[in-house]
Write a protein that holds these residues in place. Structure first.
Motif, short mmCIF file in Angstrom:
data_model
loop_
_atom_site.label_atom_id
_atom_site.label_comp_id
_atom_site.label_asym_id
_atom_site.label_seq_id
_atom_site.Cartn_x
_atom_site.Cartn_y
_atom_site.Cartn_z
N SER A 322 0.82 -1.21 0.00
CA SER A 322 0.00 0.00 0.00
C SER A 322 0.86 1.26 0.00
N MET A 340 -8.08 12.66 1.54
CA MET A 340 -7.54 11.31 1.72
C MET A 340 -7.52 10.93 3.19
N HIS A 343 -11.17 10.05 4.40
CA HIS A 343 -11.72 8.80 3.86
C HIS A 343 -11.03 7.57 4.43
N PHE A 344 -9.71 7.62 4.51
CA PHE A 344 -8.99 6.45 4.99
C PHE A 344 -9.03 6.34 6.52
N SER A 345 -9.32 7.42 7.20
CA SER A 345 -9.56 7.31 8.64
C SER A 345 -10.86 6.55 8.93
N LEU A 347 -12.05 4.22 6.96
CA LEU A 347 -11.72 2.84 6.67
C LEU A 347 -10.93 2.21 7.82
N PRO A 370 -7.36 -3.92 4.82
CA PRO A 370 -7.76 -2.50 4.77
C PRO A 370 -7.15 -1.68 5.90
N SER A 374 -5.10 1.72 5.02
CA SER A 374 -5.55 3.00 5.57
C SER A 374 -4.51 3.62 6.49
N VAL A 377 -1.71 5.20 4.30
CA VAL A 377 -2.13 6.45 3.66
C VAL A 377 -2.24 7.58 4.68
N CYS A 378 -2.81 7.30 5.84
CA CYS A 378 -2.97 8.35 6.87
C CYS A 378 -1.62 8.85 7.36
#
Length: 461
Positions: A322, A340, A343-345, A347, A370, A374, A377-378
């Protein structure tokens, strides 16, 4: 003219090409530093809880021992970050790696809970190699490339998390396995220390070479337009310009030293306060969950250290994959880090709940996927937003402050997770998901993409 330029042009082109490659080579060297760092840590990490339990610790006492590291990092993170701003990234990175090597080797010696707790002190003080390496990367890469660069760094680091738990888990099953693992961990940190010493270029040297390359390129363009030859007078002029640039760099470094010796003179704190809060809340949610993750697996599914190592390796594998995709995800979102992050928080919160209430060990990898994506990304979003908001000469201390709050979370999360786990095996995951939900609510009420420009940057613009 053609004859003179013909003799000079290939030499200048090759030199410029090599200098252009030095920045890229440094970035890849820092990727290797991140890989070796988490490779070493992940060999040891799954075994600390198991070792403390072997010595007779209860879940709550295991949490207290785990809190020592975070407590020391709470105080040392901003100090190390500030020192890296003043005295250079490479110097502080070397100190961090050597101190961590000594600390992990000492961790394998104790045979009592008290000595095990005390052996965590050097690691808590010096282990800041990941944050210093990220600040290093921000210094030598363009801002637009930060999502890709940080994502790749996390990917290389996560690859270490794939290999480390497997090796650590197998060594732990042998006689005197814990001491063997801690010795291996310390030895890997020593390898990383010498790798940085010999192969990592100081930031100041990279910037100086970048200035010299730009001077040569500008000179060649001017010479080609004016249709003049390169003479001694021009070379002397270039030498004078290089000396002026070196003097300017020295003056900026001296100004940074005199202005930055106090940890309380941080001009970027106001423009990044909301980011610091979000980073703390989301990091706290993951730390509460992860600090007792292996303990939860042992209590809930009766797993062995070897099984825990495989699960953590899978987590590192997905996290690494990822991390490579973060740059592409950022392009899909048009580099909107705030969107971003939100949204990924969401997830991340859903994944924590899925792992916590998983009915079987077979579902754990399904929900880890996931969660790892996530989380990767965070981490990149908060780091990039922090560097973008803050002042150029306060990157280290700003990241250090964020790490300090995460260290406070790291200090209290094992104890909190241990206490709630004594009430229910679902406690740490439930609390982690709840805290992540609080972070999501904050991001909705106070969007991270609100305009907050640092005064110093605004003047420069």
């Amino acid at each position: 003219m053609h004859g003179v330029l013909g003799s000079k042009w290939p030499k200048m082109t090759i030199a410029s090409f090599m200098k252009m490659k030095e920045g890229t080579a440094l970035i890849y060297c820092l990727y290797c530093v991140g890989f070796l760092d988490l490779f070493a840590v992940s060999c040891f990490l799954p075994l600390l809880t198991h070792r403390a339990r072997e010595l007779g610790a209860s879940p709550s006492l295991v949490g207290v021992i785990g809190s020592i590291y975070g407590g020391l990092q709470f105080f040392s993170s901003p100090v190390m970050g500030k020192l890296s701003d003043v005295f250079g990234r490479k110097n502080l990175l070397l100190i961090s790696l050597f101190g961590a090597a000594v600390g992990y080797i000492l961790t394998g010696i104790p045979t009592t809970l008290l000595f095990l707790a005390l052996s965590r002190v050097p690691v808590g003080i010096f282990k800041h190699s990941q944050s210093i390496a990220k600040t290093y990367l921000s210094d030598v890469s363009p801002s637009i490339d930060h999502p890709k660069v940080f994502g790749n760094f996390n990917a290389f680091s996560s690859l270490g998390f794939v290999i480390g738990p497997l090796i650590g888990g197998h060594l732990a099953m042998q006689s005197n396995g814990f001491s063997r693992v801690t010795t291996l961990t310390g030895f890997i940190f020593l390898i990383n220390f010498f790798f940085v010493w010999f192969f990592v270029t100081p930031v100041e040297q990279v910037k100086k070479q970048s200035f010299t390359r730009k001077e040569h390129d500008a000179f060649l363009a001017k010479d080609n337009t004016a249709n003049n030859t390169i003479d001694n007078h021009t070379e002397e002029e270039l030498d004078r310009k290089e000396l002026r640039d070196r003097k300017a760099l020295s003056e900026r470094a001296g100004s940074s030293t005199s202005h930055g010796t106090s940890l309380y003179k941080i001009s970027s704190i106001g423009s990044s306060l909301d980011l610091i809060v979000i980073r703390f809340v989301m990091g706290f949610s993951m730390l509460v969950f992860r600090s007792n993750f292996t303990s939860m697996l042992e209590f809930h599914f009766n797993t062995s250290p070897k099984t825990n190592g495989y699960i953590m390796s899978y987590n590192g594998l997905v996290g690494g994959f990822s991390g490579i995709l973060v740059g592409k995800i950022a392009k899909f979102y048009n580099h909107n880090d705030a969107k971003m992050q939100l949204h990924f928080s969401l997830l991340l919160m859903a994944s924590l709940l899925g792992i916590t209430f998983s009915p079987s060990i077979l579902f754990i990898p399904v929900f880890i996927t996931p969660l790892a994506i996530s989380s990767a990304v965070c981490r990149v979003c908060t780091t990039n937003l922090t560097f973008r908001r803050g002042s150029e000469d306060e990157k280290g201390v700003m990241l250090g402050i964020g790490n300090s709050l995460l260290s406070f979370a790291r200090m209290i999360s094992p104890a909190l997770g241990g206490f709630v786990q004594e009430v229910s095996v679902y406690g740490p995951g439930s609390i982690g998901a709840l805290i992540a939900g609080v972070g999501v609510v904050i991001m909705i009420l106070f969007p991270l993409d609100r305009p907050r420009v640092n005064k110093k940057e605004k003047k420069d613009q």
